[in-house]
Design an enzyme around this catalytic site. Sequence first.
Site, mmCIF file in Angstrom:
data_model
loop_
_atom_site.group_PDB
_atom_site.id
_atom_site.type_symbol
_atom_site.label_atom_id
_atom_site.label_comp_id
_atom_site.label_asym_id
_atom_site.label_seq_id
_atom_site.Cartn_x
_atom_site.Cartn_y
_atom_site.Cartn_z
ATOM 1 N N HIS A 66 2.875 3.286 -8.589
ATOM 2 C CA HIS A 66 2.681 1.845 -8.950
ATOM 3 C C HIS A 66 4.158 1.358 -9.668
ATOM 4 O O HIS A 66 4.467 0.099 -9.901
ATOM 5 C CB HIS A 66 1.383 1.993 -9.959
ATOM 6 C CG HIS A 66 0.297 1.475 -9.332
ATOM 7 N ND1 HIS A 66 0.056 1.028 -7.841
ATOM 8 C CD2 HIS A 66 -0.548 2.352 -9.507
ATOM 9 C CE1 HIS A 66 -1.461 2.047 -7.729
ATOM 10 N NE2 HIS A 66 -1.802 2.423 -8.246
ATOM 11 N N LEU A 117 11.464 -19.827 -4.850
ATOM 12 C CA LEU A 117 10.780 -19.226 -4.513
ATOM 13 C C LEU A 117 9.685 -19.355 -5.036
ATOM 14 O O LEU A 117 8.935 -18.953 -6.059
ATOM 15 C CB LEU A 117 11.134 -17.499 -4.428
ATOM 16 C CG LEU A 117 10.425 -16.925 -3.790
ATOM 17 C CD1 LEU A 117 10.127 -16.483 -2.399
ATOM 18 C CD2 LEU A 117 10.088 -15.234 -3.869
ATOM 19 N N ASP A 168 0.830 -1.313 0.157
ATOM 20 C CA ASP A 168 0.319 -0.451 0.609
ATOM 21 C C ASP A 168 1.275 1.472 -0.176
ATOM 22 O O ASP A 168 1.806 1.043 0.537
ATOM 23 C CB ASP A 168 -0.504 -0.065 1.468
ATOM 24 C CG ASP A 168 -2.191 0.450 0.988
ATOM 25 O OD1 ASP A 168 -2.635 1.569 0.056
ATOM 26 O OD2 ASP A 168 -2.271 0.939 2.044
HETATM 27 C C1 FPP Z 1 -1.893 0.401 -3.637
HETATM 28 O O1 FPP Z 1 -1.576 1.876 -3.162
HETATM 29 C C2 FPP Z 1 -1.704 -0.327 -4.657
HETATM 30 C C3 FPP Z 1 -1.897 -1.183 -4.755
HETATM 31 C C4 FPP Z 1 -3.868 -0.599 -5.153
HETATM 32 C C5 FPP Z 1 -1.740 -2.218 -6.208
HETATM 33 C C6 FPP Z 1 0.187 -2.522 -6.539
HETATM 34 C C7 FPP Z 1 0.707 -2.651 -7.168
HETATM 35 C C8 FPP Z 1 1.701 -2.771 -7.622
HETATM 36 C C9 FPP Z 1 2.880 -2.879 -6.532
HETATM 37 C C10 FPP Z 1 2.270 -2.490 -8.712
HETATM 38 C C11 FPP Z 1 2.035 -3.962 -9.503
HETATM 39 C C12 FPP Z 1 3.054 -4.618 -9.421
HETATM 40 C C13 FPP Z 1 3.740 -5.877 -9.849
HETATM 41 C C14 FPP Z 1 4.638 -6.685 -9.830
HETATM 42 C C15 FPP Z 1 3.075 -5.404 -11.463
HETATM 43 P P1 FPP Z 1 -2.796 2.945 -3.763
HETATM 44 O O2 FPP Z 1 -2.561 3.079 -5.095
HETATM 45 O O3 FPP Z 1 -3.847 1.950 -2.567
HETATM 46 O O4 FPP Z 1 -1.759 4.137 -3.069
HETATM 47 P P2 FPP Z 1 -2.497 4.775 -1.755
HETATM 48 O O5 FPP Z 1 -3.075 4.338 -0.727
HETATM 49 O O6 FPP Z 1 -0.795 6.331 -1.633
HETATM 50 O O7 FPP Z 1 -3.279 5.592 -2.771
#
Ligand code: FPP
Length: 250
Positions: free
Chosen positions: A38, A132, A21
């Site tokens: 992201h 892994l 997150d």
């Molecule tokens: C939450 O941050 C994160 C996500 C919804 C997606 C996580 C995705 C990745 C790490 C990238 C994709 C991964 C791969 C391996 C292709 P948020 O967007 O909710 O952040 P915020 O809470 O600050 O708004």
Amino acid sequence: MQSNLQCKSTTSPLHVGIIMDGNGRWGERRGLTRTEGHRAGVDAVGRVMTAAPGLNIDTLTMFAFSSDNWKRPRPEVDGMMHLIEHYMTMQAQPFADAGIRLTVIGRRDRLPDATVAAIEKIESVTATGTTLNARLAIDFSGRHALLEAAARAFWSGPFTADTLSAALATGSGYRDIDLLIRTSGEQRLSDFLLWESAYAELWFTQTLWPDFTGENLQQAVDAFRNRNRRFGGLPEAAAAVSSQPAHALP
Ligand code: FPP
């Protein structure tokens, strides 16, 4: 279901779940787009996968796209799908070379065709990896997975915790989560692996996901190693006392 029953003494490999997150805030704080956040989050995924085997983690399940993330603005969703597809395409051979097996859990019927094709390709190319078990949860909802598994288990014989658990087993390396990490200061499950997290030890950090490092993973595992997992029972010493007949108690 398998689990590490005595955390302090166990040397069993761990299943670590991560709710990644804070990507959006990371981008916004730098005057970048959320999608760029992201993208930076993908680098953190690489750091964690590199560090995991050295920390006796054999299975890592990471929440990359929740079924509720479809509610986000179209450009962000498109950006994430593109990122996932690109990642799967670029990482297939490097993961195979590193012995990383990558599987994806979640629904595939709502993903773009190109994303599904890239997922199928990386799963096949990395299928024999043993270093892994990396599992990415994409269009994943813990409740939806439970509902589907319950329906399968119900119609295929005795309906027990074990048959439901077996019906939930998708992707490689399925078992209970030992340690569940969430970054960015939020402290919720957000419909991740609900059944599998029943006795997970929870570890939260203020660090935004794109800043997360192998050292942070080490901190989480160190904290986990100092927890006393009782699974509703008692610590060993107390259990020995309480199992004596009442008249033998001091
Ligand atoms: C939450 O941050 C994160 C996500 C919804 C997606 C996580 C995705 C990745 C790490 C990238 C994709 C991964 C791969 C391996 C292709 P948020 O967007 O909710 O952040 P915020 O809470 O600050 O708004």
